[in-house]
Motif scaffolding. Structure first.
Motif, PDB file in Angstrom:
ATOM      1  N   LYS A  78     -34.321  25.850   6.490  1.00  0.00           N
ATOM      2  CA  LYS A  78     -32.917  25.489   7.402  1.00  0.00           C
ATOM      3  C   LYS A  78     -32.892  26.129   8.624  1.00  0.00           C
ATOM      4  O   LYS A  78     -32.759  25.366   9.637  1.00  0.00           O
ATOM      5  CB  LYS A  78     -31.646  25.968   6.665  1.00  0.00           C
ATOM      6  CG  LYS A  78     -30.347  25.892   7.274  1.00  0.00           C
ATOM      7  CD  LYS A  78     -29.989  24.337   7.666  1.00  0.00           C
ATOM      8  CE  LYS A  78     -28.870  24.345   8.317  1.00  0.00           C
ATOM      9  NZ  LYS A  78     -28.375  22.717   8.447  1.00  0.00           N
ATOM     10  N   GLU A 112     -35.795  27.009  10.321  1.00  0.00           N
ATOM     11  CA  GLU A 112     -36.937  26.426  11.061  1.00  0.00           C
ATOM     12  C   GLU A 112     -36.441  24.982  11.355  1.00  0.00           C
ATOM     13  O   GLU A 112     -36.734  24.721  12.831  1.00  0.00           O
ATOM     14  CB  GLU A 112     -38.068  26.139  10.017  1.00  0.00           C
ATOM     15  CG  GLU A 112     -39.313  25.616  10.626  1.00  0.00           C
ATOM     16  CD  GLU A 112     -40.377  25.436   9.894  1.00  0.00           C
ATOM     17  OE1 GLU A 112     -41.701  25.945  10.206  1.00  0.00           O
ATOM     18  OE2 GLU A 112     -40.247  24.977   8.892  1.00  0.00           O
ATOM     19  N   SER A 113     -35.657  24.272  10.801  1.00  0.00           N
ATOM     20  CA  SER A 113     -35.134  23.039  11.236  1.00  0.00           C
ATOM     21  C   SER A 113     -34.070  23.156  12.539  1.00  0.00           C
ATOM     22  O   SER A 113     -34.087  22.463  13.512  1.00  0.00           O
ATOM     23  CB  SER A 113     -34.601  22.341  10.056  1.00  0.00           C
ATOM     24  OG  SER A 113     -33.521  21.285  10.511  1.00  0.00           O
ATOM     25  N   MET A 114     -33.186  24.263  12.326  1.00  0.00           N
ATOM     26  CA  MET A 114     -32.292  24.363  13.526  1.00  0.00           C
ATOM     27  C   MET A 114     -33.099  24.771  14.776  1.00  0.00           C
ATOM     28  O   MET A 114     -32.702  24.514  15.939  1.00  0.00           O
ATOM     29  CB  MET A 114     -31.344  25.848  13.047  1.00  0.00           C
ATOM     30  CG  MET A 114     -30.443  25.337  12.006  1.00  0.00           C
ATOM     31  SD  MET A 114     -29.535  26.849  11.373  1.00  0.00           S
ATOM     32  CE  MET A 114     -28.550  27.232  12.835  1.00  0.00           C
ATOM     33  N   TYR A 140     -36.217  24.094  15.381  1.00  0.00           N
ATOM     34  CA  TYR A 140     -37.361  23.022  15.843  1.00  0.00           C
ATOM     35  C   TYR A 140     -36.189  22.011  16.650  1.00  0.00           C
ATOM     36  O   TYR A 140     -36.819  21.408  17.796  1.00  0.00           O
ATOM     37  CB  TYR A 140     -38.015  22.318  14.708  1.00  0.00           C
ATOM     38  CG  TYR A 140     -38.625  20.855  15.006  1.00  0.00           C
ATOM     39  CD1 TYR A 140     -39.845  21.313  15.376  1.00  0.00           C
ATOM     40  CD2 TYR A 140     -38.178  19.750  14.753  1.00  0.00           C
ATOM     41  CE1 TYR A 140     -40.482  20.053  16.035  1.00  0.00           C
ATOM     42  CE2 TYR A 140     -38.942  18.619  15.156  1.00  0.00           C
ATOM     43  CZ  TYR A 140     -40.034  19.075  15.658  1.00  0.00           C
ATOM     44  OH  TYR A 140     -40.845  17.760  15.910  1.00  0.00           O
ATOM     45  N   GLU A 141     -35.086  21.792  16.261  1.00  0.00           N
ATOM     46  CA  GLU A 141     -34.286  20.763  16.903  1.00  0.00           C
ATOM     47  C   GLU A 141     -33.703  21.398  18.290  1.00  0.00           C
ATOM     48  O   GLU A 141     -33.627  20.334  19.062  1.00  0.00           O
ATOM     49  CB  GLU A 141     -33.016  20.925  16.101  1.00  0.00           C
ATOM     50  CG  GLU A 141     -31.795  19.862  16.772  1.00  0.00           C
ATOM     51  CD  GLU A 141     -30.685  19.798  15.820  1.00  0.00           C
ATOM     52  OE1 GLU A 141     -29.630  20.075  16.372  1.00  0.00           O
ATOM     53  OE2 GLU A 141     -30.853  19.719  14.520  1.00  0.00           O
ATOM     54  N   LYS A 142     -33.995  22.497  18.734  1.00  0.00           N
ATOM     55  CA  LYS A 142     -33.591  23.214  20.084  1.00  0.00           C
ATOM     56  C   LYS A 142     -35.093  23.569  20.689  1.00  0.00           C
ATOM     57  O   LYS A 142     -35.090  24.031  21.682  1.00  0.00           O
ATOM     58  CB  LYS A 142     -32.755  24.314  20.001  1.00  0.00           C
ATOM     59  CG  LYS A 142     -31.506  24.165  19.493  1.00  0.00           C
ATOM     60  CD  LYS A 142     -30.535  23.096  20.219  1.00  0.00           C
ATOM     61  CE  LYS A 142     -29.096  22.850  19.418  1.00  0.00           C
ATOM     62  NZ  LYS A 142     -28.425  21.877  20.280  1.00  0.00           N
ATOM     63  N   LYS A 143     -36.340  23.064  20.182  1.00  0.00           N
ATOM     64  CA  LYS A 143     -37.283  23.359  20.624  1.00  0.00           C
ATOM     65  C   LYS A 143     -37.875  24.729  20.736  1.00  0.00           C
ATOM     66  O   LYS A 143     -38.346  25.180  21.900  1.00  0.00           O
ATOM     67  CB  LYS A 143     -37.717  22.453  22.088  1.00  0.00           C
ATOM     68  CG  LYS A 143     -37.767  20.933  21.794  1.00  0.00           C
ATOM     69  CD  LYS A 143     -37.610  20.182  23.217  1.00  0.00           C
ATOM     70  CE  LYS A 143     -37.629  18.844  23.268  1.00  0.00           C
ATOM     71  NZ  LYS A 143     -36.949  17.957  22.079  1.00  0.00           N
ATOM     72  N   GLU A 152     -27.804  31.400   9.294  1.00  0.00           N
ATOM     73  CA  GLU A 152     -27.633  30.218  10.156  1.00  0.00           C
ATOM     74  C   GLU A 152     -26.778  30.733  11.519  1.00  0.00           C
ATOM     75  O   GLU A 152     -27.311  30.387  12.385  1.00  0.00           O
ATOM     76  CB  GLU A 152     -26.903  29.117   9.372  1.00  0.00           C
ATOM     77  CG  GLU A 152     -27.974  28.477   8.443  1.00  0.00           C
ATOM     78  CD  GLU A 152     -27.109  27.509   7.620  1.00  0.00           C
ATOM     79  OE1 GLU A 152     -26.077  26.750   8.101  1.00  0.00           O
ATOM     80  OE2 GLU A 152     -27.367  27.540   6.473  1.00  0.00           O
TER      81      GLU A 152
END
Length: 148
Positions: A34, A36-38, A40-43, A133
């Protein structure tokens, strides 16, 4: 690219199995995915490290200090005992958020003292896996405003 390091202290590798009434049912792997996804979404690059050994945590912080912009750390039981990890965080001089799944203030007396809180950028605790998170959201915001 900005980089956030997430450090998990002792026994957190057993999340989802141990004391689920206190720590919840989320596994360490699900929390990391979770986060990592957060990121990655923000580069933003995201690294993860878990150890049951104080010295390994210190070594990792020192070895990666030049490649990290922000740290999210759940020191777990080391929260109440590790002057050495505190000193390592001061030495690397990287802003960090102390995070906990449970709320140490509502736990046993010996868990209510933290060697990290007074030097932390912030503290997030008591929200289960959501604590991580919320810390990641704060870390992302920090990096977006302060990192090149």
């Amino acid at each position: 690219m900005a980089s956030i390091l997430v450090v998990h202290g002792p026994n957190l590798n057993l999340l989802g199995l141990r004391e689920t009434d206190i720590y919840g049912t989320a596994t360490l792997d699900s929390i990391n995915k979770k986060l990592e996804s957060m990121a990655y979404e923000k580069k933003i690059d995201c690294l993860f490290f878990q150890s049951n050994h104080e010295g390994q945590i210190i070594d990792y912080l020192q070895q990666h200090k030049d490649h990290i912009d922000f740290i999210i750390i759940n020191p777990a039981a080391y929260t109440h005992t590790s002057i050495a990890i505190r000193d390592a965080l001061l030495a690397v001089s990287i802003p960090f958020i102390e995070t906990h799944l449970s709320n140490p203030s509502k736990r046993e007396h010996f868990r209510q003292t933290s060697y990290f809180s007074d030097i932390a950028y912030g503290i997030i605790s008591g929200f289960g896996a959501k604590s991580y998170e919320l810390a990641m959201l704060a870390g992302i915001e920090y990096c977006q405003h302060n990192c090149v």
